[in-house]
Design a protein around this motif. Sequence first.
Motif, PDB file in Angstrom:
ATOM      1  N   LEU A   4       0.835  -1.203   0.000  1.00 24.60           N
ATOM      2  CA  LEU A   4       0.000   0.000   0.000  1.00 24.60           C
ATOM      3  C   LEU A   4       0.870   1.253   0.000  1.00 24.60           C
ATOM      4  O   LEU A   4       0.555   2.242  -0.678  1.00 24.60           O
ATOM      5  N   SER A   5       1.966   1.192   0.744  1.00 19.04           N
ATOM      6  CA  SER A   5       2.857   2.355   0.807  1.00 19.04           C
ATOM      7  C   SER A   5       3.590   2.562  -0.509  1.00 19.04           C
ATOM      8  O   SER A   5       3.807   3.708  -0.924  1.00 19.04           O
ATOM      9  N   LEU A   6       3.960   1.470  -1.170  1.00 21.31           N
ATOM     10  CA  LEU A   6       4.618   1.635  -2.474  1.00 21.31           C
ATOM     11  C   LEU A   6       3.629   2.235  -3.484  1.00 21.31           C
ATOM     12  O   LEU A   6       4.005   3.084  -4.293  1.00 21.31           O
ATOM     13  N   PHE A   7       2.364   1.809  -3.408  1.00 19.14           N
ATOM     14  CA  PHE A   7       1.336   2.448  -4.239  1.00 19.14           C
ATOM     15  C   PHE A   7       1.339   3.966  -4.009  1.00 19.14           C
ATOM     16  O   PHE A   7       1.355   4.763  -4.951  1.00 19.14           O
ATOM     17  N   GLN A   8       1.309   4.373  -2.738  1.00 19.73           N
ATOM     18  CA  GLN A   8       1.208   5.805  -2.414  1.00 19.73           C
ATOM     19  C   GLN A   8       2.451   6.557  -2.886  1.00 19.73           C
ATOM     20  O   GLN A   8       2.361   7.675  -3.409  1.00 19.73           O
ATOM     21  N   LEU A   9       3.607   5.944  -2.694  1.00 25.73           N
ATOM     22  CA  LEU A   9       4.846   6.567  -3.151  1.00 25.73           C
ATOM     23  C   LEU A   9       4.814   6.780  -4.667  1.00 25.73           C
ATOM     24  O   LEU A   9       5.112   7.877  -5.168  1.00 25.73           O
ATOM     25  N   VAL A  10       4.438   5.737  -5.401  1.00 25.99           N
ATOM     26  CA  VAL A  10       4.398   5.842  -6.862  1.00 25.99           C
ATOM     27  C   VAL A  10       3.325   6.863  -7.276  1.00 25.99           C
ATOM     28  O   VAL A  10       3.540   7.665  -8.190  1.00 25.99           O
ATOM     29  N   ASP A  11       2.203   6.849  -6.601  1.00 28.21           N
ATOM     30  CA  ASP A  11       1.139   7.790  -6.926  1.00 28.21           C
ATOM     31  C   ASP A  11       1.617   9.237  -6.742  1.00 28.21           C
ATOM     32  O   ASP A  11       1.369  10.100  -7.581  1.00 28.21           O
ATOM     33  N   GLY A  12       2.317   9.475  -5.660  1.00 24.55           N
ATOM     34  CA  GLY A  12       2.843  10.807  -5.402  1.00 24.55           C
ATOM     35  C   GLY A  12       3.896  11.212  -6.427  1.00 24.55           C
ATOM     36  O   GLY A  12       3.912  12.351  -6.910  1.00 24.55           O
TER      37      GLY A  12
END
Lengths: 235, 235
Positions: free
Chosen positions: B169-177
């Motif tokens: 989930l955190s990698l998703f958020q990092l990539v999204d940002g």
Amino acid sequence: MAYELYDWPTIQGRGEFVRLALEEADADYVDVAREAGRPAMMRILEDPDRPRPPFACPFLKDGDLMVGQTAAILLQLGPKLGLVGVDPADRLWTHQIQLTIADMVAEAHDTHHPVALSLTYEKQTPEAARRAGDFCRNRIPEFLAWFEHLLGRAGGSHLVSGQLSYADLSLFQLVDGLLYAFPKTMGGVLGASRQVARLHDAVRQRPRIATYLASPRRLPFNEQGIFRRYPEFEA
Amino acid sequence: MAYELYDWPTIQGRGEFVRLALEEADADYVDVAREAGRPAMMRILEDPDRPRPPFACPFLKDGDLMVGQTAAILLQLGPKLGLVGVDPADRLWTHQIQLTIADMVAEAHDTHHPVALSLTYEKQTPEAARRAGDFCRNRIPEFLAWFEHLLGRAGGSHLVSGQLSYADLSLFQLVDGLLYAFPKTMGGVLGASRQVARLHDAVRQRPRIATYLASPRRLPFNEQGIFRRYPEFEA
């Protein structure tokens, strides 16, 4: 089996936070890149077949387990070395302090590398002067006030529950590095952070730490490490 | 009892990494500063009587336990939310990945604040341009290559042991940002990081995450947050 610590061999580096814990606990460890050379470390970092490679050093091999990230290494080692309490809340709080120390370490590093890791300090001196100025004016006092508050609330001699933890050793190392890099600023700030100054002294005088600090295993601070003394930072 | 999450109320912030875990687990939580205002958070951060205050937000109240530092919050929440494996080595590895994500988040933040947190972006634009350039050229590729390697070695769909964890989930958020802040760079780099791109898509399409992202609880990215789109960064 001896722990294997991997970090850059010619500086204290972030590995020093781990080294202090190993030394205080009189643990059996090999400082691999110092003893066998940097290629012994690079082979692991660059091994394309390794399923769980660390992104960077330092990392620790503990039997079959390999763990990177300084704070995660100490999270793993703390209970085994007797350097953290047994209460889960104490363990989490000790780790939270360690992560905040890690944040300040990263900021101390970026005073001389505010633009790019891949460039030398000499290629980013104007930016470094601005960042170092802000670090001395604002960040050192903010972080040190927090540590001072914690020590005051915890009774003064240790950060967590009145007993030595790896966070105390790490706060010693952080203060030691800051005293090297920013002596004028720290002279002033430590005057208002008496309990932090006392903890720094007390850790330095612990028998095993004192022996370690006097040994050749303790590399001197230098201008290739995290904490660098550039007189222009406090001019 | 509902978890209480505290973070700056008008940006996604580092709290978003925690929010995504809470949302995926359908956990009962209160987003305190958004619902009760920023003073409700500042009272805790500035309370001189609190023995274990966080240095900064985000922090989480879980019954009697208060924990700060995003990665430590997820270390605490992961098992309770079913978002980490039960094997201790898996838990430590998931945390190690999270800490590396945190390092990249800090570097993404410093592209617009390379000199001082206490100054606005407009007061450090030349330094920011240099740092952002290096971040796009060197650091985004280096970090993304590491995540891509981990996904390849783990079988592609999840970072750890073939099951969803808070690190995914955190990698998703990092990539999204990063996609928001550096769209040109990320367009290129994600082409060479197919598994990272697939994980980002897969997390976005998880039912509870999709519901969350479409809700008013998901604040849009903006130029007060960690990930900021300044066209001059990729000019």
